[in-house]
Scaffold this motif. Structure first.
Motif, PDB file in Angstrom:
ATOM      1  N   VAL A  92       0.833  -1.200   0.000  1.00 18.82           N
ATOM      2  CA  VAL A  92       0.000   0.000   0.000  1.00 18.82           C
ATOM      3  C   VAL A  92       0.874   1.260   0.000  1.00 18.82           C
ATOM      4  O   VAL A  92       0.547   2.258  -0.639  1.00 18.82           O
ATOM      5  N   SER A  93       2.013   1.197   0.681  1.00 16.65           N
ATOM      6  CA  SER A  93       2.890   2.375   0.709  1.00 16.65           C
ATOM      7  C   SER A  93       3.418   2.690  -0.686  1.00 16.65           C
ATOM      8  O   SER A  93       3.608   3.845  -1.053  1.00 16.65           O
TER       9      SER A  93
ATOM     10  N   LEU B  16       1.689   2.069  -3.466  1.00 14.07           N
ATOM     11  CA  LEU B  16       0.553   2.680  -4.163  1.00 14.07           C
ATOM     12  C   LEU B  16       0.352   4.134  -3.732  1.00 14.07           C
ATOM     13  O   LEU B  16      -0.021   4.991  -4.535  1.00 14.07           O
ATOM     14  N   GLY B  17       0.573   4.403  -2.446  1.00 19.68           N
ATOM     15  CA  GLY B  17       0.356   5.744  -1.913  1.00 19.68           C
ATOM     16  C   GLY B  17       1.567   6.649  -2.079  1.00 19.68           C
ATOM     17  O   GLY B  17       1.539   7.790  -1.637  1.00 19.68           O
ATOM     18  N   ARG B  18       2.630   6.124  -2.713  1.00 23.29           N
ATOM     19  CA  ARG B  18       3.859   6.898  -2.936  1.00 23.29           C
ATOM     20  C   ARG B  18       4.406   7.447  -1.620  1.00 23.29           C
ATOM     21  O   ARG B  18       4.606   8.662  -1.458  1.00 23.29           O
ATOM     22  N   LEU B  19       4.583   6.535  -0.657  1.00 25.31           N
ATOM     23  CA  LEU B  19       5.177   6.910   0.619  1.00 25.31           C
ATOM     24  C   LEU B  19       6.290   5.927   0.940  1.00 25.31           C
ATOM     25  O   LEU B  19       6.190   4.742   0.604  1.00 25.31           O
ATOM     26  N   LEU B  20       7.348   6.413   1.555  1.00 21.42           N
ATOM     27  CA  LEU B  20       8.460   5.552   1.959  1.00 21.42           C
ATOM     28  C   LEU B  20       8.478   5.439   3.477  1.00 21.42           C
ATOM     29  O   LEU B  20       8.275   6.430   4.168  1.00 21.42           O
TER      30      LEU B  20
END
Lengths: 97, 487
Positions: free
Chosen positions: A11-12, A14-18
């Motif tokens: 999901v991270s 997909l959400g463009r989060l690291l």
């Protein structure tokens, strides 16, 4: 339903989060707590209930197709972190130039 | 009574009659900000010179006999999520730390057209996500009644600045209680209008089907005054509703004859603090003494509101916040090796933990395989919640109850437990899911000296009813005149 660490990682993406390893662990715990609470909804009988995406029953709000003032290019570009005189600049999409 | 303790209605009358200049008034509030905000930290940005210049210009125009706007010379604080030309609009986020918008939000444009003085930008939970103001990327705001406690959120700065008399009026936003909850915690009056009553154009979006802007003030009369200025149809927001704005300030003094009040027995359960319970019950007796009848009503799906809300709001947020990509405006990382890497790194540097949590929650609930079980299910429950309210309002004019389960809690108390923070919103999120209107008014002080709020909810577009009911209560009680002790 709890969520697995692997799912959180996906999901991270997909959400463009690291996230660091520690952050991933913490996020997995917290999201699992929250999602387990959401299981409460399963007990509601929603058979035949129309989903309510919006508070107002309005759709297709049109106006006449007339030209109105809008932001000029300089104003629209003014907040861009990287730009030239007329465009936003982004890293190369198709490999090195 | 000192200048800054007066209500906006009193101040406006003195400005209009020429007994008071905007320079004097704005100066007095700026002095109070200078004196007090070092401790309260309600503001993120105050440009004293710009405010004084604006006040001076309004005074000159008045002296010259030019027509004056509805709020001519009146300072108004604005939550830091309304775009304002060339003024930092940060949403209390590192993502927008250096962002100065190229256009005005409609509410800001209306305030300017009304000749209000924009006195400062108030602190909030980052992107309005939170109920304590602790999620601001810059600093928490302290409750003026007890500096160790939260002011509520997300419009914490907006409520705290009115409570501490650093501004007479302020604008907040309410997606799940973000005006009403801080109003309750800080002992001021705050309203969430009906969805569509106030334009959202230029409001930095969190959850677009739930967000609504509204007024915060000392009294119901002041709230009516500010709502009258900001409400109304706007071509720039297709979800703003095209219907006339009543003259709230003209009808607010009228008693509501035969008022029928509904109370929800489940609202008085174990979750509710004893002192809040007692204050709310006493307030209901005040209404009875004013001629209202009270009956028990049922909102059978009320207990699912928090779960539905914390699916729907994060889903909408995950879409809305996808725009922060480090390209058009906002933060961009210095280090990246690819386009996707640039997106991810910029967002990870720019967003705080709660915003990331909500993006994750929303992205998950919308993802393939989970959409039906979470998002679609929540939307169906939302419909049932709305239907509960519709049925209740067939029988009663207002639903009255607590705003929050307890008075303000300590800063840090719930910081590591997001679920308990979400559950704190149990009485307010239903209003937003249903799209109706609600107001919080002061109704008591706890033994520890903390304000308690009373929640009134009314059907769509019945803001006038809310304001008249609030004013009735405020004529019969003096809770709204209490203020935190000066520093």
């Amino acid at each position: 339903m709890p969520i697995s660490r692997e799912q959180v990682e996906k999901v991270s993406l997909l959400g463009r989060l690291l996230f660091s390893d520690n952050e991933l662990d913490k996020m997995t715990c917290q999201l699992s707590d929250i999602l387990e609470y959401m299981d409460l909804l399963a007990e509601v009988d929603t058979e035949g209930v129309e989903p309510m995406a919006h508070a107002l029953d309005i759709s297709d709000v049109f106006r006449d197709d007339e030209v109105r003032p809008s932001l000029d290019r300089e104003a629209a570009l003014a907040g861009a972190p990287h730009r030239d005189d007329e465009c936003y600049l982004v890293p190369a999409v198709l490999g090195e130039l | 009574m000192s200048l800054i303790d007066q209500t906006a209605v009193e101040l406006l009358s003195n400005l209009t009659s020429g007994n008071l200049t905007s320079v004097e008034l704005t100066g007095a509030f700026l002095d109070e900000i200078e004196r007090r905000d070092g401790a309260v930290k309600a503001f993120l940005h105050v440009d004293a010179d710009a405010a004084m210049a604006q006040a001076d210009e309004i005074d000159r125009n008045r002296t010259a006999g030019k027509p004056a706007g509805r709020l001519a010379g009146m300072p108004v604080a604005v939550k830091d999520l309304l775009c304002t030309v060339d003024v930092p609009t940060t949403c209390a986020s590192r993502m927008l730390e250096n962002f100065c918008p190229p256009y005005d939000a409609t509410v800001v444009a209306r305030l300017k057209a009304a000749d209000a003085v924009l006195i400062g930008r108030t602190n909030m939970d980052e992107f309005a996500m939170g109920g304590s103001c602790e999620n601001s990327a810059f600093h928490p705001t302290h409750n003026p009644w007890d500096m160790d406690r939260i002011p509520g959120g997300s419009s914490g700065g907006a409520a705290a600045c009115v409570a501490a008399r650093m501004a007479p009026l302020s604008i907040g936003s309410d997606t799940g209680g973000s005006i009403r909850s801080p109003a309750a915690m800080c002992g001021v009056t705050g309203m969430k209008p009906t969805y569509g009553r106030v334009s959202r154009y230029g409001l930095v979006a969190f959850a677009s089907s739930l967000d609504q802007l509204g007024p915060i003030a000392q009294t119901a009369e002041d709230t009516a005054l500010l709502l009258e200025v900001i409400a109304g149809h706007d071509l720039m927001d297709s979800t703003s509703v095209d219907r006339p704005v009543p003259k709230y300030t003209e009808t607010i003094g009228r008693l509501l004859e035969g008022l029928r009040i509904g109370i929800v027995p489940e609202h008085f359960g174990d979750a509710l603090d004893d002192e809040v319970d007692a204050a709310v019950r006493e307030s209901i007796r005040v209404y009875e003494s004013l001629g209202a009848t009270v009956k028990n009503i049922s909102l059978p799906h009320g207990k699912y509101a928090v779960a539905a809300y914390y699916i729907i709001a994060p889903c909408e947020a995950s879409g809305n916040l996808a725009r922060y990509d480090g390209v058009h405006y906002g933060r961009r990382t210095d280090e990246h090796d690819s386009l996707i890497g640039m997106y991810s790194r910029s967002r990870s540097e720019g967003f705080g933990p709660e915003v990331k949590r909500r993006i994750m929650l929303g992205t998950y609930a919308l993802s393939s395989g989970y959409y039906d079980a979470y998002y679609l299910k929540a939307l169906k429950v939302r419909r049932l919640i709305r239907q509960d309210f519709d049925r209740a309002f067939d029988q009663v004019d207002l639903i009255v109850g607590p705003v929050a389960p307890t008075p303000a809690f300590k800063i840090g108390e719930k910081a590591d437990d997001p679920l308990s923070m979400y559950l704190f919103d149990l009485y307010t999120v239903g209003t937003n899911l249903a799209g109706i209107c609600g107001i919080s008014i002061p109704c008591g002080i706890s033994g520890a000296g903390l304000p308690i709020g009373l929640h009134l909810q009314a059907p769509t577009f019945e803001e006038e009813r809310l304001l008249r009911a609030a004013a009735m209560f405020q004529r019969a009680t003096d809770w709204h005149t209490r203020k935190p002790s000066p520093v």
